[in-house]
Design an enzyme around this catalytic site. Structure first.
Site, mmCIF file in Angstrom:
data_model
loop_
_atom_site.group_PDB
_atom_site.id
_atom_site.type_symbol
_atom_site.label_atom_id
_atom_site.label_comp_id
_atom_site.label_asym_id
_atom_site.label_seq_id
_atom_site.Cartn_x
_atom_site.Cartn_y
_atom_site.Cartn_z
ATOM 1 C CG ASP A 1 0.751 6.955 -2.587
ATOM 2 O OD1 ASP A 1 0.613 6.752 -1.374
ATOM 3 O OD2 ASP A 1 0.624 6.057 -3.445
ATOM 4 C CG HIS B 1 5.135 -2.201 -1.710
ATOM 5 N ND1 HIS B 1 4.386 -3.011 -2.535
ATOM 6 C CD2 HIS B 1 5.209 -0.993 -2.344
ATOM 7 C CE1 HIS B 1 4.018 -2.336 -3.611
ATOM 8 N NE2 HIS B 1 4.503 -1.114 -3.516
ATOM 9 C CD GLU C 1 0.471 0.974 -4.842
ATOM 10 O OE1 GLU C 1 0.507 2.057 -4.221
ATOM 11 O OE2 GLU C 1 1.361 0.602 -5.634
ATOM 12 C CD GLU D 1 -0.991 3.694 -0.816
ATOM 13 O OE1 GLU D 1 -0.921 4.874 -0.382
ATOM 14 O OE2 GLU D 1 -0.643 3.370 -1.959
ATOM 15 C CG ASP E 1 -2.270 4.903 -5.204
ATOM 16 O OD1 ASP E 1 -2.945 5.683 -5.876
ATOM 17 O OD2 ASP E 1 -1.046 4.716 -5.392
ATOM 18 N NE ARG F 1 0.765 -2.357 -9.177
ATOM 19 C CZ ARG F 1 1.188 -1.625 -8.162
ATOM 20 N NH1 ARG F 1 2.007 -0.613 -8.375
ATOM 21 N NH2 ARG F 1 0.785 -1.886 -6.934
ATOM 22 C CD GLN G 1 3.332 2.014 -11.077
ATOM 23 O OE1 GLN G 1 2.347 1.326 -10.861
ATOM 24 N NE2 GLN G 1 4.251 2.271 -10.161
ATOM 25 C CE LYS H 1 1.190 3.900 -8.239
ATOM 26 N NZ LYS H 1 0.912 2.952 -7.144
ATOM 27 C CB THR I 1 -6.585 7.896 -4.811
ATOM 28 O OG1 THR I 1 -5.483 7.890 -5.719
ATOM 29 C CG2 THR I 1 -6.103 7.471 -3.423
ATOM 30 C CD GLU J 1 4.119 -6.122 -2.355
ATOM 31 O OE1 GLU J 1 4.912 -6.542 -1.499
ATOM 32 O OE2 GLU J 1 3.307 -5.208 -2.128
#
Length: 388
Positions: free
Chosen positions: A107, A114, A180, A182, A212, A216, A219, A232, A236, A337
């Site tokens: 990834d 971002h 996420e 993607e 994904d 947080r 992480q 993570k 996925t 975000e």
């Protein structure tokens, strides 16, 4: 034989023809293509043993000339009305499966918007981008075994987390579960070493939507100094339909200006950046429209960097773009975000959210520019959060 009528504005028209793996009640999974709201059983229609397989790997491994040949054959059948009737199924009557066996998963972190937003959130008093970011496509090595097809429920992960105001870490369910949005790209033809950007279309078969999922808090506690792992690796999700690269020629655009100029091994004679629009829905409410065309690094540059050290690639290798975010707030592809780390909650009807709660649904849809003003659809990737 049958002739299939579809609306002229269908995102699954003759210029698309995405591949997937499906099954019907009492029959094994096999390869099909989507045309309008129909799924064409390619094993019945084309009688190629590769299409009787429950994955696309065998077909993808045969190379670009076979991909072109199969696409031309199917196009001729559809336009000529010579599809066997027994090969046609309603898209609502089939079960979709993971479209390929994932050999490896990497990834990337290819959106400047971002990366800059997360830099401002996590390192507010320094430059948001780290010094290497505009010199190479940054990535981490993911976990292939937890890539799942759209519609698979996502169990909230457990792990160590430590909030800034806590004296020591605790163990438990993630309190800051995120998405996420993607795009992912799938290798068809393997390589024992470097793949240059201009060899991209000889090796990469197609593209899928990727979510994904990201814990947080897990992480944040684990990722210094080595990078993401448990935050993570739990899941996925990918879309069930894979759009072949052959259908995306009209979507090719230039990347944003890359300054400084990339090193020679990352230079493309013509960019494989793509004009793809995504839509993120949270519990049925559209919250974001990430534009893939804003990504700083193209997928061809990502693959070139991934293999430049001599690393091999295999049929079924998946590499994803990293979160897609544009310059505007409503173009941010991750909830960390969108809510600015939880400080700016999102309104979803009568409720508000910062991060995902149990029972929440997320759907990410995407479409690309096609010929003559048409759209090339990827369908969507969806998942619901189950309690830890």
């Amino acid at each position: 034989m049958t002739h299939i009528e579809i609306p002229t504005d269908s995102e699954f028209g003759i210029d698309n023809l995405p591949y997937g793996v499906f099954s019907t009640p009492g029959t094994p999974a096999r390869v099909g293509i989507r045309y309008g709201d129909s799924v064409i059983d390619l094993h019945v229609a084309v009688e190629d043993p590769d299409f009787a397989s429950p994955s696309l790997n065998a077909f993808m491994g045969r190379g670009r000339s076979r991909w072109v040949e199969a696409r031309e054959s199917v196009t001729e059948m559809l336009t000529g009305g010579t599809v066997p009737s027994e090969a046609v199924h309603s898209v609502n009557s089939v079960t979709m499966h993971l479209p390929f066996e994932v050999a490896d998963y990497v990834d990337f972190y290819a959106s400047e918007h971002h990366a800059s937003n997360l830099g401002r959130l996590f390192r507010p008093n320094v430059e948001p981008l780290l010094p290497n970011w505009k010199h190479l496509p940054v990535a981490y090595h993911g976990r292939a075994g937890t890539v799942v097809v759209s519609g698979t429920d996502i169990t909230r992960p457990r792990g160590q987390r430590k909030a800034p105001d806590e004296p020591s870490p605790t163990f438990g369910p993630s309190r800051r579960l995120d998405i996420e949005a993607e795009m992912g790209f799938v290798v068809g033809v393997p390589s024992d070493g470097p793949i240059s950007p201009d060899q991209f279309s000889e090796h990469v078969f197609g593209a899928v939507i990727v979510n994904d999922w990201s814990a947080r808090d897990i992480q944040a506690w684990e990722y210094v100094p080595l990078g993401p792992n448990l935050g993570k690796s739990f899941a996925t999700s990918i879309s069930p339909w894979m759009v072949p690269l052959l259908a995306l020629e009209q979507a090719r655009v230039s990347t944003p200006v890359q300054d400084p100029e990339p090193l020679e091994y990352l230079r493309e004679s013509r960019s494989w950046a793509l004009d793809i629009d995504l839509t993120v829905s949270w519990n049925g409410h559209v919250v974001s429209h990430p534009p893939y065309s804003t990504m700083y690094w193209s997928p061809a540059q990502m693959l070139a960097h991934e293999t430049v050290n001599g690393a091999s690639s295999r049929t079924g290798d998946l590499f994803a773009s990293g979160t897609i975010s544009g310059p505007e707030k409503n173009q941010r592809g991750a909830f960390i975000e969108l809510t600015w780390g939880g400080a700016e909650p999102v309104t979803l009807g009568s409720e508000t959210r910062t991060f995902l709660e149990d029972g929440d649904d997320v759907v990410i849809a995407a479409s690309a520019t096609g010929p003559n003003g048409s759209r090339i659809g990827f369908g969507d990737v969806r998942g619901r959060i189950k309690p830890a």
